[in-house]
Write an enzyme that holds these catalytic residues in place. Structure first.
Site, PDB file in Angstrom:
ATOM      1  N   SER A   1      24.006 -31.566 -14.145  1.00  0.00           N
ATOM      2  CA  SER A   1      24.702 -32.465 -13.225  1.00  0.00           C
ATOM      3  C   SER A   1      23.686 -33.317 -12.480  1.00  0.00           C
ATOM      4  O   SER A   1      22.553 -32.859 -12.229  1.00  0.00           O
ATOM      5  CB  SER A   1      25.509 -31.668 -12.198  1.00  0.00           C
ATOM      6  OG  SER A   1      26.039 -32.533 -11.203  1.00  0.00           O
TER       7      SER A   1
ATOM      8  N   TYR B   1      25.800 -25.406  -5.473  1.00  0.00           N
ATOM      9  CA  TYR B   1      26.065 -25.856  -6.854  1.00  0.00           C
ATOM     10  C   TYR B   1      24.873 -26.666  -7.387  1.00  0.00           C
ATOM     11  O   TYR B   1      24.400 -26.447  -8.509  1.00  0.00           O
ATOM     12  CB  TYR B   1      27.338 -26.701  -6.848  1.00  0.00           C
ATOM     13  CG  TYR B   1      27.642 -27.452  -8.120  1.00  0.00           C
ATOM     14  CD1 TYR B   1      28.233 -26.816  -9.210  1.00  0.00           C
ATOM     15  CD2 TYR B   1      27.379 -28.827  -8.230  1.00  0.00           C
ATOM     16  CE1 TYR B   1      28.543 -27.521 -10.371  1.00  0.00           C
ATOM     17  CE2 TYR B   1      27.684 -29.534  -9.382  1.00  0.00           C
ATOM     18  CZ  TYR B   1      28.264 -28.875 -10.456  1.00  0.00           C
ATOM     19  OH  TYR B   1      28.568 -29.586 -11.596  1.00  0.00           O
TER      20      TYR B   1
END
Ligand SMILES: NC(=O)c1ccc[n+]([C@@H]2O[C@H](COP(=O)([O-])OP(=O)(O)OC[C@H]3O[C@@H](n4cnc5c(N)ncnc54)[C@H](OP(=O)(O)O)[C@@H]3O)[C@@H](O)[C@H]2O)c1
Length: 247
Positions: free
Chosen positions: A138, A151
């Protein structure tokens, strides 16, 4: 013979959009994930779209103790030429800062189990036998930010891990590709307020970029491409300014 492809987290919107492309090419697919009903529905869809064969393996992919056993079930009908590691959870950042069990879960799902899956997939892989591992990271892994660092750090750790594996396998026929999506309109982002707009991509757009990266074997790809520029700026903003921002 058709290409054999394993999809880890096959109920993901991005993974399913990618699996549809592989089905249209006539690939044989193994769909691994934790929801049997959704996996079976996806399997029906992929067979109708041209997949040579679709098998389903139901498992909690973040259950570290069972990775080797689940991998063996996935390989039951033969070795893979390509694997897409797509599963992940976003988690709630504010909650994760005080709920250590949630923070651990976000880290274990996105980093620990993913890294161990990569090791398992490469165990005993002959140097001359082609294998492409497509790993979804990501843009959140590019810089620690207050809005999503639990995250983001897990995805950032996964990036370092992939980087090391790329180095270790550089002289072999293994290609490891890190895919770094920006904002994607999938169930994962349903809780994000104000979803939509020019920075948002569809799962199919991201799947198209994964397909291109799989063919070229490029080590890292931002998707859509403009995230490379956005993240270059975010990474390079001096701390003294960055700490005054709210991102
Ligand atoms: N959407 C974005 O904006 C975005 C941006 C950057 C990166 N990504 C990454 O892209 C990947 C795919 O996400 P997505 O956007 O397609 O979202 P999604 O549709 O919500 O997919 C996430 C998938 O992960 C699966 N999963 C989570 N924990 C699992 C576990 N323990 N075992 C098996 N499966 C598990 C979920 O399974 P269930 O169906 O059982 O819940 C779900 O299918 C993720 O790695 C995510 O971090 C997404």
């Amino acid at each position: 013979m058709s290409q054999r492809v394993l999809i880890l987290g096959a109920t993901s919107a991005i993974a399913h959009a990618y699996a549809r492309r592989k089905a249209a090419e006539g690939a044989s697919l193994v769909l691994a994930g934790r929801r049997a009903d959704a996996l079976q529905a996806n399997a029906v869809d992929l067979r109708a779209r041209g997949a040579a064969q679709v098998d389903v393996v139901e498992a909690d992919l973040a259950d570290i103790a069972s990775i080797a056993e689940v991998a063996a079930s996935c390989r039951a009908n033969g070795a893979f030429q390509e694997v897409l590691l797509a599963y992940g959870i976003l988690g709630d950042q504010a909650q994760a800062e005080t709920d250590l069990a949630l923070a651990r879960k976000v880290i274990d799902v996105n980093f620990t189990s993913a890294a161990l899956w990569l090791l398992e997939l490469l165990k005993g892989q002959p140097a001359t036998q082609p294998l492409t591992l497509l790993v979804i990271g990501s843009v959140a892994g590019d810089r620690g930010r207050k809005s999503n660092f639990v995250y983001g750090s897990a995805k950032g750790g996964l990036e370092r891990f992939v980087e090391g594996l790329q180095h270790a396998r550089a002289a072999t026929a293994t290609r490891i590709v890190l895919i770094k999506p920006g904002f994607v309109d999938t169930p994962m982002t349903d809780g994000i307020a104000g979803k939509g707009g020019p920075l948002w991509a569809s799962a199919d757009k991201v799947a198209g970029d994964i397909a291109k990266a799989a063919k070229s074997g490029t080590p890292e790809v931002y998707t859509p491409w403009f995230w490379w520029f956005i993240m270059a700026i975010i990474r390079n903003v001096p701390r003294v300014i960055f700490h005054r921002t709210n991102i």
